[in-house]
Write an enzyme that holds these catalytic residues in place. Structure first.
Site, mmCIF file in Angstrom:
data_model
loop_
_atom_site.group_PDB
_atom_site.id
_atom_site.type_symbol
_atom_site.label_atom_id
_atom_site.label_comp_id
_atom_site.label_asym_id
_atom_site.label_seq_id
_atom_site.Cartn_x
_atom_site.Cartn_y
_atom_site.Cartn_z
ATOM 1 N N MET A 83 0.817 -1.210 0.000
ATOM 2 C CA MET A 83 0.000 0.000 0.000
ATOM 3 C C MET A 83 0.854 1.265 0.000
ATOM 4 O O MET A 83 0.752 2.110 0.886
ATOM 5 C CB MET A 83 -0.959 -0.029 1.202
ATOM 6 C CG MET A 83 -1.816 -1.290 1.262
ATOM 7 S SD MET A 83 -2.753 -1.608 -0.242
ATOM 8 C CE MET A 83 -4.208 -0.649 0.097
ATOM 9 N N ILE B 136 2.307 4.381 -2.781
ATOM 10 C CA ILE B 136 2.348 4.952 -4.129
ATOM 11 C C ILE B 136 3.808 4.976 -4.561
ATOM 12 O O ILE B 136 4.676 5.479 -3.825
ATOM 13 C CB ILE B 136 1.731 6.364 -4.134
ATOM 14 C CG1 ILE B 136 0.232 6.261 -3.826
ATOM 15 C CG2 ILE B 136 1.979 7.051 -5.470
ATOM 16 C CD1 ILE B 136 -0.455 7.593 -3.635
ATOM 17 N N ASN C 187 0.608 -5.968 -10.186
ATOM 18 C CA ASN C 187 -0.190 -5.548 -9.028
ATOM 19 C C ASN C 187 -1.552 -6.211 -9.112
ATOM 20 O O ASN C 187 -2.028 -6.546 -10.195
ATOM 21 C CB ASN C 187 -0.372 -4.022 -9.045
ATOM 22 C CG ASN C 187 -1.148 -3.517 -7.836
ATOM 23 O OD1 ASN C 187 -0.902 -3.941 -6.701
ATOM 24 N ND2 ASN C 187 -2.099 -2.621 -8.063
ATOM 25 N N HIS D 133 -5.504 -5.350 -7.828
ATOM 26 C CA HIS D 133 -6.336 -4.290 -7.261
ATOM 27 C C HIS D 133 -7.757 -4.833 -7.140
ATOM 28 O O HIS D 133 -8.255 -5.473 -8.066
ATOM 29 C CB HIS D 133 -6.315 -3.058 -8.169
ATOM 30 C CG HIS D 133 -7.073 -1.905 -7.596
ATOM 31 N ND1 HIS D 133 -6.615 -1.191 -6.507
ATOM 32 C CD2 HIS D 133 -8.282 -1.370 -7.923
ATOM 33 C CE1 HIS D 133 -7.508 -0.255 -6.204
ATOM 34 N NE2 HIS D 133 -8.520 -0.344 -7.037
ATOM 35 N N LEU E 257 -1.383 5.416 -10.873
ATOM 36 C CA LEU E 257 -1.846 4.510 -9.806
ATOM 37 C C LEU E 257 -2.994 3.623 -10.285
ATOM 38 O O LEU E 257 -3.991 4.111 -10.827
ATOM 39 C CB LEU E 257 -2.329 5.354 -8.610
ATOM 40 C CG LEU E 257 -2.862 4.561 -7.411
ATOM 41 C CD1 LEU E 257 -1.751 3.799 -6.718
ATOM 42 C CD2 LEU E 257 -3.585 5.474 -6.432
HETATM 43 C C1 GAR Z 1 -6.124 -7.238 -1.450
HETATM 44 O O1 GAR Z 1 -7.535 -7.207 -1.484
HETATM 45 C C2 GAR Z 1 -5.542 -6.467 -2.609
HETATM 46 O O2 GAR Z 1 -6.307 -6.563 -3.783
HETATM 47 C C3 GAR Z 1 -5.573 -5.057 -2.077
HETATM 48 O O3 GAR Z 1 -5.205 -5.172 -0.733
HETATM 49 C C4 GAR Z 1 -5.599 -6.456 -0.246
HETATM 50 C C5 GAR Z 1 -4.379 -7.113 0.346
HETATM 51 O O4 GAR Z 1 -4.729 -8.318 0.977
HETATM 52 N N1 GAR Z 1 -4.680 -4.210 -2.796
HETATM 53 C C6 GAR Z 1 -4.918 -2.925 -3.044
HETATM 54 O O5 GAR Z 1 -5.897 -2.338 -2.631
HETATM 55 C C7 GAR Z 1 -3.856 -2.225 -3.862
HETATM 56 N N2 GAR Z 1 -4.358 -1.025 -4.449
HETATM 57 P P1 GAR Z 1 -3.616 -9.383 1.309
HETATM 58 O O6 GAR Z 1 -2.526 -8.639 2.098
HETATM 59 O O7 GAR Z 1 -4.316 -10.394 2.165
HETATM 60 O O8 GAR Z 1 -3.104 -9.941 0.023
#
Ligand code: GAR
Length: 210
Positions: A90, A92, A107, A109, A144
């Site tokens: 998380m 940028i 990535n 998302h 982003l």
């Molecule tokens: C996941 O849902 C991923 O898609 C999101 O964070 C979560 C991480 O979960 N990513 C974002 O929002 C990036 N922009 P995890 O740590 O259990 O994989």
């Protein structure tokens, strides 16, 4: 044998799914390291328990994004990765960082990009009255949550969904599509032309769930 470095900021369930798939399916690749910008990211414990090298580059210790990204790249490059995977990382990233790994930086998302880049995707999808939500694996570009789309998973939005219930349903699909996309990249099965990604054998790049 290719080398994969995974960046996380928290729980790391997508990282776990990739580690398991790599082991279970015998990919011609190894997870060389899991790196976090947070020392308390719980995913680091899973990685260490599985014999994977871990490292922390704490963004709070740096005065600028550029300084953080420079140190992060140094740590990443120490593992000589062929593929760098952002799995709930998380931060940028600066354009310089992204360009350094262009074409091998992925990535995930939790939305059907280009809808809902940024945070609070599930709440925003519910408030917009979306009937479909999902997740997207894409090559990272400097903008982003944009970049050529490799795989998407679509799930229905139910009338009684909350952001949490929708996120949980989407996460199940994330754990399917992210390992798949990383494997395709490892296996050199992807082509990119004009910002559009195609699987060389025409494999379906969408996953539907009900
Ligand atoms: C996941 O849902 C991923 O898609 C999101 O964070 C979560 C991480 O979960 N990513 C974002 O929002 C990036 N922009 P995890 O740590 O259990 O994989």
């Amino acid at each position: 044998m290719k080398s994969i470095v995974i960046l996380i900021s928290g729980r790391g369930s997508n990282m776990e799914a990739i580690v398991h798939a790599c082991q279970r399916e015998g990919w011609p690749a190894r997870i060389a390291a899991v790196i976090s910008n947070k020392a308390d990211a719980s995913g680091l414990q899973f990685a260490a328990a599985h014999g994977i090298a871990t490292a922390v580059v704490d963004h709070k210790a740096f005065g600028s994004r550029e300084a953080f990204d420079t140190e992060l790249a140094q740590v990443i490059d120490g593992f000589q990765p062929d593929v760098v995977v952002l799995a709930g990382f998380m931060r940028i990233l600066t354009e310089g960082f992204v360009r350094r790994y262009e074409g091998r930086l992925l990535n995930i998302h939790p939305s059907l990009l280009p809808a809902f880049p940024g945070l609070h995707t599930h709440q925003r999808a519910i408030e917009a009255g979306c009937k479909l939500a999902g997740a997207t694996v894409h090559f990272v570009t400097p903008e982003l949550d944009h970049g050529p789309i490799i795989l998407q998973a679509a799930v229905p939005v139910r009338a009684d969904d909350t952001a949490d219930t929708l996120a949980a349903r989407v996460l199940v699909q994330e754990h399917q599509i992210y390992p798949q996309a990383v494997r395709w990249l490892v296996d050199e099965q992807l082509s990119v032309h004009g910002g559009v990604v195609r699987h060389l054998d025409g494999r379906q790049q969408v996953c539907w769930s009900d």
